[in-house]
Design a protein around this motif. Sequence first.
Motif, short mmCIF file in Angstrom:
data_model
loop_
_atom_site.label_atom_id
_atom_site.label_comp_id
_atom_site.label_asym_id
_atom_site.label_seq_id
_atom_site.Cartn_x
_atom_site.Cartn_y
_atom_site.Cartn_z
N ILE A 30 52.93 42.19 28.76
CA ILE A 30 52.28 41.60 29.92
C ILE A 30 50.86 42.14 30.01
O ILE A 30 50.63 43.35 29.89
CB ILE A 30 53.03 41.94 31.23
CG1 ILE A 30 54.47 41.42 31.17
CG2 ILE A 30 52.30 41.38 32.44
CD1 ILE A 30 54.60 39.94 31.14
N ALA A 31 49.90 41.25 30.23
CA ALA A 31 48.53 41.65 30.52
C ALA A 31 48.30 41.51 32.01
O ALA A 31 48.56 40.45 32.59
CB ALA A 31 47.54 40.79 29.75
N LEU A 32 47.85 42.57 32.66
CA LEU A 32 47.40 42.51 34.04
C LEU A 32 45.88 42.39 33.99
O LEU A 32 45.19 43.30 33.54
CB LEU A 32 47.84 43.74 34.82
CG LEU A 32 49.37 43.92 34.95
CD1 LEU A 32 49.69 45.15 35.79
CD2 LEU A 32 50.03 42.67 35.54
N VAL A 33 45.38 41.25 34.40
CA VAL A 33 43.98 40.88 34.18
C VAL A 33 43.10 41.55 35.22
O VAL A 33 43.32 41.42 36.43
CB VAL A 33 43.81 39.35 34.22
CG1 VAL A 33 42.37 38.98 33.96
CG2 VAL A 33 44.74 38.69 33.21
N THR A 34 42.06 42.23 34.73
CA THR A 34 41.17 42.97 35.61
C THR A 34 39.72 42.72 35.22
O THR A 34 39.40 41.73 34.55
CB THR A 34 41.55 44.47 35.58
OG1 THR A 34 40.76 45.17 36.54
CG2 THR A 34 41.36 45.08 34.21
N SER A 35 38.85 43.62 35.63
CA SER A 35 37.42 43.49 35.35
C SER A 35 36.89 44.79 34.75
O SER A 35 37.58 45.82 34.74
CB SER A 35 36.66 43.18 36.64
OG SER A 35 36.82 44.25 37.57
N ALA A 36 35.66 44.74 34.29
CA ALA A 36 35.04 45.94 33.70
C ALA A 36 34.92 47.06 34.73
O ALA A 36 34.95 48.24 34.38
CB ALA A 36 33.68 45.58 33.13
N ASP A 37 34.78 46.71 36.01
CA ASP A 37 34.63 47.72 37.05
C ASP A 37 35.94 48.44 37.34
O ASP A 37 35.93 49.53 37.92
CB ASP A 37 34.14 47.07 38.35
CG ASP A 37 32.73 46.51 38.22
OD1 ASP A 37 32.00 46.98 37.34
OD2 ASP A 37 32.38 45.60 39.00
N LEU A 38 37.06 47.83 36.99
CA LEU A 38 38.37 48.39 37.29
C LEU A 38 39.23 48.42 36.01
O LEU A 38 40.23 47.72 35.90
CB LEU A 38 39.08 47.56 38.36
CG LEU A 38 38.39 47.54 39.74
CD1 LEU A 38 38.96 46.42 40.60
CD2 LEU A 38 38.53 48.89 40.43
N PRO A 39 38.82 49.23 35.03
CA PRO A 39 39.52 49.22 33.74
C PRO A 39 40.98 49.66 33.84
O PRO A 39 41.79 49.30 32.98
CB PRO A 39 38.70 50.20 32.89
CG PRO A 39 38.01 51.09 33.88
CD PRO A 39 37.72 50.22 35.06
N ASP A 40 41.33 50.42 34.89
CA ASP A 40 42.71 50.85 35.07
C ASP A 40 43.35 50.14 36.26
O ASP A 40 44.30 50.65 36.86
CB ASP A 40 42.77 52.37 35.30
CG ASP A 40 44.19 52.91 35.20
OD1 ASP A 40 44.97 52.38 34.37
OD2 ASP A 40 44.54 53.82 35.98
N TRP A 78 37.41 40.80 39.88
CA TRP A 78 36.56 40.45 41.01
C TRP A 78 35.08 40.34 40.70
O TRP A 78 34.27 40.04 41.58
CB TRP A 78 36.81 41.44 42.14
CG TRP A 78 38.22 41.37 42.66
CD1 TRP A 78 39.00 40.26 42.76
CD2 TRP A 78 39.02 42.45 43.12
NE1 TRP A 78 40.24 40.57 43.26
CE2 TRP A 78 40.29 41.92 43.50
CE3 TRP A 78 38.81 43.83 43.26
CZ2 TRP A 78 41.31 42.71 44.00
CZ3 TRP A 78 39.83 44.61 43.77
CH2 TRP A 78 41.07 44.06 44.14
N ASP A 79 34.71 40.57 39.44
CA ASP A 79 33.30 40.37 39.06
C ASP A 79 33.03 38.93 38.61
O ASP A 79 31.94 38.62 38.15
CB ASP A 79 32.90 41.34 37.95
CG ASP A 79 33.74 41.20 36.69
OD1 ASP A 79 34.70 40.39 36.69
OD2 ASP A 79 33.44 41.88 35.70
N TYR A 80 34.02 38.04 38.75
CA TYR A 80 33.84 36.66 38.28
C TYR A 80 32.94 35.83 39.18
O TYR A 80 32.48 34.76 38.77
CB TYR A 80 35.20 35.95 38.17
CG TYR A 80 35.75 35.46 39.47
CD1 TYR A 80 35.39 34.21 39.98
CD2 TYR A 80 36.62 36.24 40.23
CE1 TYR A 80 35.89 33.75 41.20
CE2 TYR A 80 37.12 35.80 41.44
CZ TYR A 80 36.74 34.57 41.92
OH TYR A 80 37.22 34.12 43.13
N VAL A 81 32.69 36.29 40.40
CA VAL A 81 32.04 35.44 41.41
C VAL A 81 30.72 34.87 40.91
O VAL A 81 30.44 33.68 41.07
CB VAL A 81 31.84 36.23 42.71
CG1 VAL A 81 30.99 35.44 43.69
CG2 VAL A 81 33.20 36.55 43.33
N ALA A 82 29.90 35.69 40.29
CA ALA A 82 28.60 35.22 39.79
C ALA A 82 28.74 34.37 38.53
O ALA A 82 27.77 33.74 38.10
CB ALA A 82 27.68 36.40 39.51
#
Length: 292
Positions: free
Chosen positions: A7-17, A60-64
């Motif tokens: 399973i991949a839990l999809v995140t952002s570069a700001d929240l690598p863990d 959550w960095d997808y907004v831009a």
Amino acid sequence: MGRDARIALVTSADLPDLWDDDHPLRDALRERGVTVEAVRWDDPAADWSGYDLAVIRSPWDYVARREEFVAWARTVPRLANPAAIVAWNTDKRYLRDLAAAGIPIIPTEFIGPGESWTPPSQGEWVVKPTISAGSQDTSRYRLPGDATLATAHVERLTGAGRTAMIQPYLSAVDTAGETAVLCTPDASGELTFSHGIRKAPMLTGPAGAPIDASSERITPRDPSPAEIEAAARVLAVIPGGAKQLLYARVDLIPGPDGTPTLIELELTEPCLFLRTAPGSADRLADAILARL
């Protein structure tokens, strides 16, 4: 499928863990023998086909880069929630669709690029963009005194090519607070109530003051029967049906007449407040295994 699952839990570069609130889900899956990895949605090295399921959690960095994010979602072979939901739910103009289906929503005016806005003569109003996460670029204004600030906010958004939305500030936010109704699939795969929370008011500063989403005050709450029913009505009119969803968060506030009124429907990357509700991470982990 269980111990052989990835399973991949999809995140952002700001929240690598991952966001802290997602750790109970990660741990619950690992306790069930599942291999779990936190993966950035925009990681060019990620092999999404190698996962039995990718679960969107904190990108959550997808907004831009919303168009890029939607395009990415369409490339992932097994995604929860699915790409069609991502495309629909990441722009808050979906509220128009829900209002047309008879769902009570906060009255909302949308102002797009090149359009002008005339502030109301009085009252308290909230201005925010239709594409945002964590209350970014959201402010509260008291008119007529803050009319210049509110107009500047709208013009700043539309001047950047974004669509602004303007809503009345409901006094129930300061008294009852928001109720979030969290839903996950039951044993039959039907989306059903899991737990509820209360969100305290955040727009408490001066006009135009930035919001620190990390200071959000969350407490457990048992939604009323009317709120449970309102959430079910919302889920019943989701394009494609609610059975495709792995999770849903329905944010409600009492309207002027006390009727539960929809603030937002969070189907893409909501905080699920798993730390607030014992057993909720286990229910979601079991739903993921059933989905596999």
